[in-house]
Design a protein around this motif. Structure first.
Motif, short mmCIF file in Angstrom:
data_model
loop_
_atom_site.label_atom_id
_atom_site.label_comp_id
_atom_site.label_asym_id
_atom_site.label_seq_id
_atom_site.Cartn_x
_atom_site.Cartn_y
_atom_site.Cartn_z
N GLY A 221 -3.08 7.16 -4.12
CA GLY A 221 -1.76 7.09 -3.49
C GLY A 221 -1.32 5.67 -3.20
N THR A 222 -2.15 4.72 -3.49
CA THR A 222 -1.70 3.33 -3.27
C THR A 222 -1.72 2.61 -4.60
OG1 THR A 222 -3.95 2.67 -2.83
CG2 THR A 222 -2.57 3.17 -0.94
N GLN A 223 -0.77 1.76 -4.76
CA GLN A 223 -0.73 0.99 -6.00
C GLN A 223 -1.81 -0.06 -6.01
OE1 GLN A 223 0.86 1.24 -8.72
NE2 GLN A 223 2.15 2.96 -8.16
N SER A 224 -1.80 -0.86 -4.99
CA SER A 224 -2.87 -1.86 -4.91
C SER A 224 -3.16 -2.09 -3.44
CB SER A 224 -2.44 -3.17 -5.56
OG SER A 224 -1.55 -3.85 -4.71
N PRO A 225 -4.35 -2.46 -3.17
CA PRO A 225 -4.71 -2.64 -1.76
C PRO A 225 -3.84 -3.70 -1.10
CG PRO A 225 -6.64 -2.78 -3.16
CD PRO A 225 -5.46 -2.70 -4.05
N ALA A 226 -3.40 -4.66 -1.87
CA ALA A 226 -2.69 -5.78 -1.27
C ALA A 226 -1.42 -5.33 -0.59
CB ALA A 226 -2.38 -6.81 -2.36
N LEU A 227 -0.77 -4.35 -1.19
CA LEU A 227 0.51 -3.93 -0.62
C LEU A 227 0.34 -3.31 0.76
CD1 LEU A 227 2.12 -2.33 -3.77
CD2 LEU A 227 2.68 -4.51 -2.73
N LYS A 228 -0.86 -2.75 0.96
CA LYS A 228 -1.04 -2.01 2.20
C LYS A 228 -1.28 -2.95 3.37
CE LYS A 228 -3.99 1.64 3.30
NZ LYS A 228 -5.05 2.57 2.87
N SER A 229 -1.91 -4.08 3.06
CA SER A 229 -2.46 -4.86 4.17
C SER A 229 -1.39 -5.42 5.10
CB SER A 229 -3.33 -5.97 3.62
OG SER A 229 -2.55 -6.74 2.71
N SER A 230 -0.39 -6.08 4.54
CA SER A 230 0.53 -6.80 5.44
C SER A 230 1.34 -5.90 6.36
CB SER A 230 1.44 -7.74 4.64
OG SER A 230 1.33 -7.49 3.28
N PRO A 231 1.92 -4.81 5.87
CA PRO A 231 2.71 -4.02 6.83
C PRO A 231 1.85 -3.45 7.95
CG PRO A 231 2.88 -3.10 4.61
CD PRO A 231 2.07 -4.33 4.52
N THR A 232 0.62 -3.01 7.59
CA THR A 232 -0.18 -2.37 8.64
C THR A 232 -0.52 -3.34 9.75
OG1 THR A 232 -2.11 -2.85 7.30
CG2 THR A 232 -1.20 -0.64 7.14
N ARG A 233 -0.71 -4.59 9.39
CA ARG A 233 -1.10 -5.53 10.43
C ARG A 233 -0.07 -5.60 11.54
NH1 ARG A 233 -3.37 -10.65 7.23
NH2 ARG A 233 -5.15 -9.55 6.37
N SER A 234 1.18 -5.69 11.13
CA SER A 234 2.19 -5.88 12.16
C SER A 234 2.43 -4.60 12.95
CB SER A 234 3.49 -6.36 11.51
OG SER A 234 3.78 -5.52 10.42
N GLU A 235 2.30 -3.45 12.27
CA GLU A 235 2.69 -2.21 12.94
C GLU A 235 1.66 -1.73 13.93
OE1 GLU A 235 3.41 0.58 9.92
OE2 GLU A 235 5.02 -0.59 9.02
N GLU A 236 0.42 -2.02 13.63
CA GLU A 236 -0.60 -1.30 14.39
C GLU A 236 -1.13 -2.06 15.60
OE1 GLU A 236 -2.42 1.05 10.58
OE2 GLU A 236 -3.71 -0.08 11.95
N SER A 237 -0.49 -3.10 15.96
CA SER A 237 -1.08 -3.90 17.03
C SER A 237 -1.23 -3.11 18.30
CB SER A 237 -0.21 -5.14 17.27
OG SER A 237 1.15 -4.75 17.33
N GLY A 238 -0.25 -2.27 18.59
CA GLY A 238 -0.33 -1.58 19.86
C GLY A 238 -1.21 -0.35 19.83
N ALA A 239 -1.01 0.48 18.84
CA ALA A 239 -1.68 1.78 18.84
C ALA A 239 -2.87 1.81 17.90
CB ALA A 239 -0.66 2.84 18.44
N ASP A 240 -3.56 0.69 17.76
CA ASP A 240 -4.56 0.64 16.70
C ASP A 240 -5.76 1.52 17.01
OD1 ASP A 240 -6.21 -2.50 17.56
OD2 ASP A 240 -5.42 -0.85 18.76
N LYS A 241 -6.10 1.70 18.26
CA LYS A 241 -7.27 2.51 18.56
C LYS A 241 -7.07 3.93 18.06
CE LYS A 241 -9.82 -0.20 21.25
NZ LYS A 241 -10.24 -1.36 20.90
N PHE A 242 -5.94 4.47 18.32
CA PHE A 242 -5.68 5.84 17.91
C PHE A 242 -5.60 5.93 16.40
CE2 PHE A 242 -2.70 9.14 16.64
CZ PHE A 242 -3.30 10.24 17.19
N ASP A 243 -4.95 4.95 15.81
CA ASP A 243 -4.76 5.01 14.37
C ASP A 243 -6.05 4.82 13.61
OD1 ASP A 243 -2.16 5.65 14.18
OD2 ASP A 243 -1.47 3.59 14.15
N MET A 244 -6.99 4.16 14.25
CA MET A 244 -8.21 3.88 13.52
C MET A 244 -8.84 5.19 13.06
SD MET A 244 -11.88 2.62 14.69
CE MET A 244 -12.15 4.32 15.02
N LYS A 245 -8.85 6.18 13.99
CA LYS A 245 -9.48 7.43 13.61
C LYS A 245 -8.68 8.11 12.50
CE LYS A 245 -10.17 11.58 15.78
NZ LYS A 245 -10.47 12.43 16.93
N ALA A 246 -7.36 8.06 12.64
CA ALA A 246 -6.53 8.70 11.62
C ALA A 246 -6.71 8.00 10.28
CB ALA A 246 -5.07 8.66 12.05
#
Lengths: 495, 492
Positions: A221-246
């Motif tokens: 479902g992902t084209q390349s790992p690179a595309l995933k990295s940057s958006p997630t960094r900015s979005e997950e700062s607050g709720a990262d604990k919960f998202d980690m499990k997901a």
């Protein structure tokens, strides 16, 4: 105890059904007993059961901390591997899940740190050579694991230089040194899990997600790992604990998807390897091989298949596969497929003893392994060693079809330990009392085939030579996960 | 029938210049159609022949099925029908009126009718033979007495069935049994008035017996050598010898042959080979060789303490009887299926093999699977020793296991039938009714197009895997086989 499973023999399908309504500990115990009693056997059912179990374990755990989750998975994995150490796929899947979780954790930690000193979140300690718990399975793998050399870090070398007397394998207290020495902006080849996430300009340009090799099996479902990295960094700062499990659950589901797709992905390469008028020799009832051949046949290649029956452990399933195609008792209805003969391919059934006799006319040998070891050798059904040796004698190429999930980072010395011995009643009926009393009947179930006898591996990532397998191992597993025992983890944490 | 055909012909010379190109074209087209139809008929296509003639078809099919096991008959039938087909088709195509006219003669039509059915049956039958080994499918094995000529002696009939059912199995055993039966046959022989024993016995009396035996199971190399020796012996008998004296002479000579070349030889080889077995050895052997059995028992009787590993294979499971007899004599025996060869060579120190025949290029022809065992042993640096009487040495050469071999009936490879314990409908309703009819077993292999079963009897082991051959002339390397063969079998 639910009474619905009374009338059915325990197997993979009943286990998967019971997973839904049993609690975790019961499921683990059930799986362990299935493994011990060999009611679940062969690589793929074990892999499917393990991944489903671990999915539940992660899903139901209330752990928020990555390290604790990793420890929980390690603990479960330890028990499963101890139940049946020769079923290496179980350990492989556990280690894949650990890698996925670690990778998710690293990503989150990077996000949390905001890319600060941002060094490795977990120690990259090479594990010391601890023997496994089960006394008769002697495997020492630390100094000789293929990942040993790869785990060398600039930090490690610095640490080792500081403590020259120490054995290279022991954990050193280099964590202290980490903060002092700025991490090197290394070109991120494929150091599994060791790629440092740095803050230098170079690393921004690299765009590799830290800790994940760019050559590992891409998550679906992902084209390349690179595309995933940057958006997630900015979005997950607050709720990262919960998202980690997901996210961990997502990664595990990716692995699950990979397990489902592995046969299809391997058979995509069928056209490259099978041409018209070939005579192919194969062995046992492997579904991977059958689907591979079916794909070639569907592309209008006309070839002949000599099928050795793999008596006494697999011959009935082999007959069923030749005659009926996908088995009628398969887990899901999608797994049925037509037999090769219905595609116009000539299939010739031969007893195992005839392989040398016909080998001079064979163009290619296709084998499906039970396990692939990191040095390029395989453990396959009994008889494979004779076939591979005969092929070598006649200069016939041997191709091994296996998914990456069968590739094990474990590299035991004593290959005899890998061979399981099965029910002698299959060779001689126990009713033949006088014979069974006076004669020692032995029924080895597996054979170890040396790497020199194998010419090519076709995995779901493509074809490769046996000498390349260690890189694939490095891409998919972490060094610290090779030894699942508690002692290693304690050492790591204490060091 | 001829009238419509005559119609175009008289006009032809009159308007030859105009019509002949058209006529030629028409004829060429008709021939092309006939050729195409003949091709289609060969492939068993149902469209080529006229459909309504179904009467002859089931009859011919029945005849086909009756003569089923004998391939020679259907092949003859096929060539006959093919010829008729080729004759019939052009006749049918030349003018459509032709066909109608010949419909009035059902007898002439019938052979044309069944043209496609036998080729179809043929194609199906031949598709069950593995093409690589098609030269070995000459004669299917005989399982009953029908078709045997009246000349065949009852002792030979009994021997034939014992051989085809593997009751007498093994090169030496078959050779001895053959000679013993021949003694009986010779004693029952009376010379016809016009000729002498020397000339008549072989060609008119022994040959049908031998042909019958060949139809039961192809003869072994040892049997071949024995028969050649016997024929030579018979030919050298003085015609003036009285008949009974000649017959007694032959029987005595046969006894001497058995004694010298098999019985005493076996003892000699056993004592030679048993010297190779030391205390603590682990002897690895394959299937059942009578001479290897004798060697092992001899060594055990000499007091050596060792153990034996027997590897066995489908479908004959000869190793099991060897393991049983060795166990009963008190030896420590380990028994493995063929897939356990890798395990077997881990602990073996010596490999002893028996032979069906030794070929003149140093290769060993023995039970299928021997080559794989010798290969694994060679890789593990274990010496491979072959025990073989000179009567089994052959002048033939082979490079692979395909040219000189024997194909046994594929039915022998089928697993024992499992009777369905419950009526199939009760338990499997959730799988749907379609699945019931689709689940076949290997016993339905004849119905599945493209599926073949190959049951080879022998394979050829390369000479480099064999360390030494022990025969009555001593220990020789495999390269000395042609020398021994010339000495023993050709200069008698």
């Amino acid at each position: 105890m639910p009474s619905s499973t009374v009338a059915q023999t325990p197997s993979l399908s009943t286990y998967l059904k019971s997973l839904k309504h049993n609690d975790i500990e019961t499921s683990i115990e059930l799986f362990i007993s299935l493994l011990k009693r060999r009611q679940i056997k062969n690589a793929r059912p074990c892999a499917i059961a393990t991944i489903n179990l671990l999915l539940r374990v992660v899903g139901e755990s209330r752990i928020r901390d990555a390290q604790q989750l990793i420890e929980r998975i390690r603990e479960v994995g330890r028990r499963l591997v101890a139940a049946q150490p020769r079923e290496m796929t179980v350990g492989n899947i556990v280690r894949r899940v650990l890698e996925a979780v670690r990778e998710v954790a690293e990503r989150d930690q990077d996000a949390a740190n905001g890319g600060d000193s941002g060094s490795i979140s977990m120690p990259s300690t090479p594990i010391s050579g601890e023997p496994q718990r089960r006394p008769d399975y002697r495997s020492r793998f630390s100094e000789f694991t293929p990942l040993q050399g790869i785990s060398t870090q600039p930090q490690d070398m610095y640490a080792r230089a500081q403590a020259p007397g120490e054995r290279p394998g022991t954990s050193s207290s280099f964590m202290d040194n980490v903060a002092q020495r700025p991490p090197m902006a290394s070109s991120v080849a494929s150091y599994a899990g060791q790629a440092p996430s740095t803050t230098s300009l170079f690393s921004i340009l690299q765009q590799h997600p830290p800790g994940r090799s760019p050559f590992a099996t891409p998550p679906t479902g992902t084209q390349s790992p690179a595309l995933k990295s940057s958006p997630t960094r900015s979005e997950e700062s607050g709720a990262d604990k919960f998202d980690m499990k997901a996210e961990a659950i997502n990664s595990i589901q990716d692995i699950q998807q990979e397990l489902d797709d592995v046969d299809n992905e391997i058979s995509e390469f069928a056209q490259d390897h099978i041409h018209n008028n070939e005579i192919i020799l194969t062995h046992t009832s492997s579904h991977t091989v059958q689907k591979f051949l079916m794909k070639a046949a569907s592309k209008k290649r006309k070839f002949t298949v000599f099928h050795a029956e793999a008596y006494p452990n697999n011959h009935l399933e082999t007959y069923a596969t030749i005659i009926n195609g996908g088995s009628a008792n398969s887990q899901d209805a999608d797994e049925r497929w037509k037999p090769l003969t219905s595609m116009g391919i000539t299939v010739i059934l031969i007893p195992d003893s005839a392989v040398f006799a016909i080998m001079s006319r064979i163009n290619k040998v296709l084998l499906a392994p039970h396990t692939v070891l990191a040095n390029g050798s395989i453990v396959a059904a009994a008889g494979a060693s004779t076939i591979a040796l005969a092929a070598k004698t006649h200069r016939v190429p041997v191709v091994v079809l296996s998914g990456v999930y069968k590739l094990s980072p474990v590299y035991p010395f004593d290959t005899d330990d890998l061979v399981e011995y099965g029910d002698p009643g299959k060779v001689v009926d126990f009713q033949d009392g006088e014979f069974m009393d006076g004669v020692d009947v032995v029924n080895p179930v597996y054979d170890h085939v040396d790497a020199e006898l194998i010419d090519l591996y076709v995995t779901n990532l493509g074809g490769c030579a046996p000498s390349y397998l260690y890189r694939i191992v490095a891409d998919h597993y972490r060094v610290e996960d090779i030894d699942l025992s508690a002692k290693a983890e304690a050492e790591v944490e204490g060091g | 029938m001829s009238e419509p055909a005559k119609a175009p012909e008289p006009t032809k010379p009159a308007e030859e210049a105009k019509i002949s190109p058209a006529e030629l074209k028409k004829r060429a087209k008709a021939e092309k159609q006939a050729r195409r139809a003949a091709q289609k008929g060969d492939q068993g296509d149902a469209e080529a022949p006229p459909a309504p003639f179904t009467n002859g078809v089931p009859e011919e099919q029945q005849a086909q099925k009756q003569s089923g096991p004998q391939d020679s008959k259907p092949k003859g039938g096929q060539t006959k029908s093919q010829q008729q087909q080729k004759q019939g088709k052009p006749g049918a195509q030349e003018g459509k009126h032709e066909r109608r006219g010949s419909q009035a003669q059902p007898l002439a039509m019938r052979p044309k009718v069944v043209q496609t059915a036998p080729p179809k049956e043929e194609a199906r039958k031949n598709s069950k033979q593995v093409e690589l080994f098609s030269h070995l499918y000459t004669q299917p094995r005989r399982h009953d007495i029908s078709g045997a000529t009246k000349d065949v002696h009852p002792a030979i009939v009994a021997l034939g069935f014992q051989m085809s059912s593997y009751e007498i199995c093994g090169s030496s055993a078959r050779c001895v049994a053959l000679l013993v039966a021949f003694k009986e046959v010779i004693q029952a022989y009376t010379t016809p008035s016009a000729t002498s024993l020397a000339r008549n016995l072989t060609s008119h009396y022994l040959s049908p017996q031998i042909d019958f035996l060949k139809s039961c199971r192809p003869i072994s190399e040892s049997m071949g050598n024995a028969i050649r020796w016997l024929k030579k012996l018979i030919a050298e008998i003085d015609p003036s010898t009285p008949e009974q004296e000649a017959k007694d002479y032959l029987c005595d000579e046969i006894d001497r042959f058995i004694r010298e070349r098999i019985t005493v030889t076996d003892q000699a080889i056993a004592s030679l080979a048993s010297g190779l077995i030391k205390n603590g050895s682990v002897i690895l052997t394959y299937a059942k060789s009578s001479i290897v059995e004798k060697t092992i028992l001899q060594a055990y009787a000499n007091g050596t303490r060792f153990r034996v590993i027997v590897v066995d294979s489908r479908p004959l499971f000869e190793g099991k009887s060897l393991a049983t007899s060795l166990m009963r004599s008190g030896l420590e025996v380990e028994y493995l299926p063929f897939s356990g060869i890798t395990h077997a060579v881990k602990s073996a120190t010596l490999v002893l093999l028996g032979a069906h025949s030794m070929l003149s290029n140093g290769r060993l022809q023995s039970r299928v699977g021997t080559a794989a065992l010798a290969m694994q042993a060679h890789k593990a640096d274990i010496p491979v020793i072959v025990c073989c009487e000179s009567v089994k040495f052959s002048g033939k050469v082979a490079l692979d296991s395909i040219v000189l071999n024997e194909v046994a009936p594929p039915e022998e490879l089928l697993p024992p039938r499992v009777a369905p314990s419950q009526p199939p409908t009760t338990d499997r309703k959730d799988e749907g009714d379609d699945e019931e009819s689709k689940v076949k077993t290997l016993h339905d292999w004849q119905d599945i197009a493209g599926l073949q079963i190959l049951n080879l009897m022998y394979d050829v082991t390369p000479a480099e895997y064999i360390r030494m051959v022990i025969c009555e002339y001593g220990n020789v390397p495999p390269s000395s086989v042609p020398v021994v063969h010339r000495l023993a079998n050709e200069s008698m």
